[in-house]
Design a protein around this motif. Structure first.
Motif, PDB file in Angstrom:
ATOM      1  N   VAL A  26       0.935  -1.354  -0.052  1.00 36.62           N
ATOM      2  CA  VAL A  26      -0.192  -0.031   0.087  1.00 36.62           C
ATOM      3  C   VAL A  26       0.939   1.132   0.008  1.00 36.62           C
ATOM      4  O   VAL A  26       1.808   1.460   0.722  1.00 36.62           O
ATOM      5  CB  VAL A  26      -0.868   0.026   1.199  1.00 36.62           C
ATOM      6  CG1 VAL A  26      -1.833   1.187   1.251  1.00 36.62           C
ATOM      7  CG2 VAL A  26      -1.799  -1.256   1.243  1.00 36.62           C
ATOM      8  N   VAL A  28       0.887   5.366   0.392  1.00 36.68           N
ATOM      9  CA  VAL A  28       0.212   6.507   1.060  1.00 36.68           C
ATOM     10  C   VAL A  28       0.987   7.797   0.699  1.00 36.68           C
ATOM     11  O   VAL A  28       2.258   7.695   1.019  1.00 36.68           O
ATOM     12  CB  VAL A  28       0.337   6.254   2.867  1.00 36.68           C
ATOM     13  CG1 VAL A  28      -0.412   7.402   3.464  1.00 36.68           C
ATOM     14  CG2 VAL A  28      -0.252   4.922   3.306  1.00 36.68           C
ATOM     15  N   CYS A  46      -5.047  12.673   2.597  1.00 41.88           N
ATOM     16  CA  CYS A  46      -4.303  11.420   2.847  1.00 41.88           C
ATOM     17  C   CYS A  46      -4.890  10.391   1.730  1.00 41.88           C
ATOM     18  O   CYS A  46      -5.910   9.824   1.897  1.00 41.88           O
ATOM     19  CB  CYS A  46      -4.396  10.785   4.230  1.00 41.88           C
ATOM     20  SG  CYS A  46      -3.793   9.049   4.386  1.00 41.88           S
ATOM     21  N   ALA A  48      -4.660   6.740  -0.228  1.00 41.58           N
ATOM     22  CA  ALA A  48      -3.890   5.376   0.035  1.00 41.58           C
ATOM     23  C   ALA A  48      -4.272   4.678  -1.244  1.00 41.58           C
ATOM     24  O   ALA A  48      -5.223   4.739  -1.689  1.00 41.58           O
ATOM     25  CB  ALA A  48      -4.298   4.693   1.270  1.00 41.58           C
ATOM     26  N   LEU A  60      -9.540  -0.753   4.027  1.00 37.11           N
ATOM     27  CA  LEU A  60      -8.211   0.210   4.772  1.00 37.11           C
ATOM     28  C   LEU A  60      -9.030   1.111   5.586  1.00 37.11           C
ATOM     29  O   LEU A  60     -10.150   1.619   5.433  1.00 37.11           O
ATOM     30  CB  LEU A  60      -7.711   1.127   3.566  1.00 37.11           C
ATOM     31  CG  LEU A  60      -7.218   0.212   2.266  1.00 37.11           C
ATOM     32  CD1 LEU A  60      -6.736   1.372   1.373  1.00 37.11           C
ATOM     33  CD2 LEU A  60      -6.179  -0.574   2.708  1.00 37.11           C
ATOM     34  N   ARG A  62      -7.960   4.604   8.196  1.00 32.56           N
ATOM     35  CA  ARG A  62      -6.986   5.610   8.262  1.00 32.56           C
ATOM     36  C   ARG A  62      -6.741   6.028   9.914  1.00 32.56           C
ATOM     37  O   ARG A  62      -7.771   5.918  10.447  1.00 32.56           O
ATOM     38  CB  ARG A  62      -7.240   6.781   7.396  1.00 32.56           C
ATOM     39  CG  ARG A  62      -6.779   6.448   5.948  1.00 32.56           C
ATOM     40  CD  ARG A  62      -7.459   7.405   5.168  1.00 32.56           C
ATOM     41  NE  ARG A  62      -7.241   7.248   3.635  1.00 32.56           N
ATOM     42  CZ  ARG A  62      -7.847   6.316   2.982  1.00 32.56           C
ATOM     43  NH1 ARG A  62      -8.742   5.584   3.444  1.00 32.56           N
ATOM     44  NH2 ARG A  62      -7.392   6.227   1.637  1.00 32.56           N
ATOM     45  N   TYR A  89     -10.947  11.016   3.223  1.00 28.14           N
ATOM     46  CA  TYR A  89      -9.651  10.378   3.231  1.00 28.14           C
ATOM     47  C   TYR A  89      -8.863  11.598   3.993  1.00 28.14           C
ATOM     48  O   TYR A  89      -7.587  11.645   3.971  1.00 28.14           O
ATOM     49  CB  TYR A  89      -8.982   9.995   2.049  1.00 28.14           C
ATOM     50  CG  TYR A  89      -9.643   8.742   1.607  1.00 28.14           C
ATOM     51  CD1 TYR A  89     -10.269   7.802   2.262  1.00 28.14           C
ATOM     52  CD2 TYR A  89     -10.106   8.703   0.110  1.00 28.14           C
ATOM     53  CE1 TYR A  89     -10.820   6.774   1.815  1.00 28.14           C
ATOM     54  CE2 TYR A  89     -10.534   7.944  -0.375  1.00 28.14           C
ATOM     55  CZ  TYR A  89     -11.066   6.783   0.283  1.00 28.14           C
ATOM     56  OH  TYR A  89     -11.783   5.666  -0.111  1.00 28.14           O
ATOM     57  N   VAL A 108      -2.317   3.724   7.378  1.00 25.12           N
ATOM     58  CA  VAL A 108      -3.254   3.077   6.663  1.00 25.12           C
ATOM     59  C   VAL A 108      -3.233   1.640   7.269  1.00 25.12           C
ATOM     60  O   VAL A 108      -2.003   1.079   7.124  1.00 25.12           O
ATOM     61  CB  VAL A 108      -3.331   3.001   5.347  1.00 25.12           C
ATOM     62  CG1 VAL A 108      -4.046   2.191   4.524  1.00 25.12           C
ATOM     63  CG2 VAL A 108      -3.213   4.431   4.760  1.00 25.12           C
TER      64      VAL A 108
END
Length: 243
Positions: A26, A28, A46, A48, A60, A62, A89, A108
């Motif tokens: 992943v 970020v 943010c 991801a 996911l 956060r 996000y 994440v």
């Protein structure tokens, strides 16, 4: 005897299958620097992205961590809803103050099935440095304020000129009217004075004429009385002579 060499290979393959772990990758992404102003709010994005995951599309979650000058901790977005709020996000920080300066990290977490080796794995972003500034006048605002002041001064100057011109015009008009009225009054007084003088002169002439006529009449009467006396005396003298 022929199959003996293949036994170790088969055992190694089985061990490799057992020890194989399905790992998700992943990425970020978050900005490096953001500025905010006191009593305002700032939003930290943010993003991801799951690059690869053999177990499908994981869920996911956060989390946010902040590193300040003297401390670091995980943000309690549920316990402080007025201060911190998750918008899709992004992390929104409200009512900024100097205490909110720091580096905010987006983490994440993979929420996979209980038996999944990816469950609980975290990927961190590079961190966003948030700097809170005091409210200050920007260059554009200063120019706008200066322009407004100059425009106000210009308007006041034009208004003052208009008032002065109108006041001067009205003053000149009043002065002209006063002069005209004074000239008219003077001429009227002169006419009245002349009329009074002429009237007095006429009256004086009449009085003087009447006095002259009276004197002439009295003199004529005196002359006549003298003539009568003279005639009477002459008559008496003649009578005495004859007698």
């Amino acid at each position: 005897m022929v199959l003996y060499p293949f036994v170790p290979l088969t055992f190694a393959f089985i061990i490799a299958q057992v020890l194989h772990v399905e790992v998700c990758q992943v990425a970020v992404d978050q900005p490096k620097l953001l500025f905010g102003k006191v009593h305002q709010s700032v939003s930290i994005p943010c993003h991801a992205t799951v690059l690869s995951c053999t177990s499908g599309s994981p869920t996911l979650k956060r989390l946010w961590y902040v590193f300040k000058k003297d401390s670091h901790f995980q943000l309690d977005t549920d316990g402080q809803p007025l201060k911190y709020r998750l918008e899709d996000y992004h992390l929104s920080v409200s009512s900024l103050s100097a205490d909110d300066n720091g580096v905010y990290y987006c983490a994440v977490t993979l929420n996979d099935t209980l038996n999944s080796p990816n469950r609980g794995m975290q990927a961190f972003g590079s961190g966003t440095t948030v700097t809170v500034k005091e409210r200050s006048f920007t260059t554009g605002l200063l120019l706008l304020l200066l322009l407004a002041v100059l425009l106000l001064l210009y308007s006041l100057t034009i208004l003052s000129l208009i008032v002065c011109i109108k006041t001067r015009g009205s003053t000149l008009f009043l002065q002209r009217r006063l002069r005209t009225s004074q000239i008219k009054n003077t001429s009227t007084r002169r006419v009245h004075f002349r009329a009074v003088v002429q009237e007095l002169y006429k009256k004086k002439n009449l009085r003087s004429g009447r006095g002259t006529s009276i004197n002439e009449a009295s003199s004529e009467n005196k002359f006549e009385s003298l003539q009568c006396r003279a005639e009477r005396e002459s008559i008496y003298q003649n009578l005495n002579k004859t007698g």
